[in-house]
Design an enzyme around this catalytic site. Sequence first.
Site, PDB file in Angstrom:
ATOM      1  N   HIS A 213       0.913  -1.006   0.089  1.00 48.12           N
ATOM      2  CA  HIS A 213      -0.025   0.004   0.054  1.00 48.12           C
ATOM      3  C   HIS A 213       0.900   1.206  -0.098  1.00 48.12           C
ATOM      4  O   HIS A 213       1.998   1.069   0.423  1.00 48.12           O
ATOM      5  CB  HIS A 213      -0.857  -0.029   1.118  1.00 48.12           C
ATOM      6  CG  HIS A 213      -1.973  -0.970   1.487  1.00 48.12           C
ATOM      7  ND1 HIS A 213      -3.011  -1.031   0.354  1.00 48.12           N
ATOM      8  CD2 HIS A 213      -2.311  -2.141   2.048  1.00 48.12           C
ATOM      9  CE1 HIS A 213      -3.782  -2.092   0.416  1.00 48.12           C
ATOM     10  NE2 HIS A 213      -3.330  -2.494   1.622  1.00 48.12           N
ATOM     11  N   CYS A 261      -0.311   2.925  -4.294  1.00 47.63           N
ATOM     12  CA  CYS A 261      -0.912   3.881  -4.645  1.00 47.63           C
ATOM     13  C   CYS A 261      -0.231   5.165  -4.107  1.00 47.63           C
ATOM     14  O   CYS A 261       0.634   5.206  -3.460  1.00 47.63           O
ATOM     15  CB  CYS A 261      -2.387   4.072  -3.814  1.00 47.63           C
ATOM     16  SG  CYS A 261      -3.468   2.736  -4.410  1.00 47.63           S
TER      17      CYS A 261
END
Length: 391
Positions: A213, A261
């Site tokens: 992430h 991301c």
Amino acid sequence: MAEELHRVRKKFVDKASKELINQLLDDILEDGIVNNGEKDSMIAEKTSRADKARCLIDTVKKKGNEASRKLIAHLQSRDPTLYNELGLSSGPPPPAPLEAPKEQNWSNALIPTTEAFWCKKQNDRNIYPAAKSSIRNRVALLITNIKFTNEKLNRRGAEKDEANMEKLLTSLGYEVVKHTNLTGKAINDSMINFSKHPKLKETDSVMVVIMSHGKLGAVLGINHDEKCDDEFPINNIYKHLGSEKCPALLNKPKIIIIQACRGDEGGSVLVSDAANSALVCDDVKQPSPSPSAGDENLEDDALRCVHKEKDFISLLSSTPETVSYRHPEHGSLLIQYVVMVLNTFAHEDDIDELFRKVMQRFEDFSIQSKRQMPTKDRCTLTRRFYFFPGL
């Protein structure tokens, strides 16, 4: 064009001279619109000037638009006055029919380069050197965060990414230093340890692949949640592998791929990590020191000034502030496309072109309103780098 001839047929028959008709007959014979037999028949059987003109225009009309266009062009050249009086236009030649783009056949395995291709590149000063001995000493760092302390953040499908990248890196000749499920601090420590790897002195290049992430400027460790900021600053990659901290990699390509991301907006729509999602995203929400006085007076011949950051190229999975998508079974879109492109083109394309082709793959990516566009970042390569797989 045949319609144009039909429109001016009567006036042409009235106005065309016998000499003009004979000249046009020679022209269309030379063009292959009529053969000798057809020309001789028009001359022998049609005795009057008007009959010859009528037979000429009717014969060419039957041959189609291209034949009609050529006759009109010859008329323009032979008798511009009559051409203008008839109000004709030869028009541009029709464009050649467009070939349907060939569908790319993607290779499931890395295509090896040829010895001849490698030899051809060896004396090119615009290409980073890649001796066979240095290719055999390649080393790569692969970090994949799959399971998080907060189980809701687990990255389903990342196991596939890890397996696919390890296979690709190994096929490209890199010894893979692999870590799974690290905190931000552990990622930083692994980067420091990697910068001291003994093979770096002999290698021609390194690759660093980090998958987790993320948010703008950082990759997240496995302990990250709303109450705990567990982060690894992406800038640390360049610090630990740069000229000052890692002189063994001076003037050698350092290739960075980050699947994470960089925000939660723009370019795509956030989706949840629910079991019924077709795609999920890797978003969890979702100054240089100045030289000291007197440095300019140093005269030690053992010192030399080098670029603080050089020979890097990075591919980030999305543009700033936007998310990256991952399929719960097949893995991240970026990693899927990286593997496809490198398997198919690494034997002949340099790294910059390979990354461009990966980005191009995302031009046609569209699932409902979802969009993702990888971006090259902090590229300081001064030459072209080729993997030369299979040597």
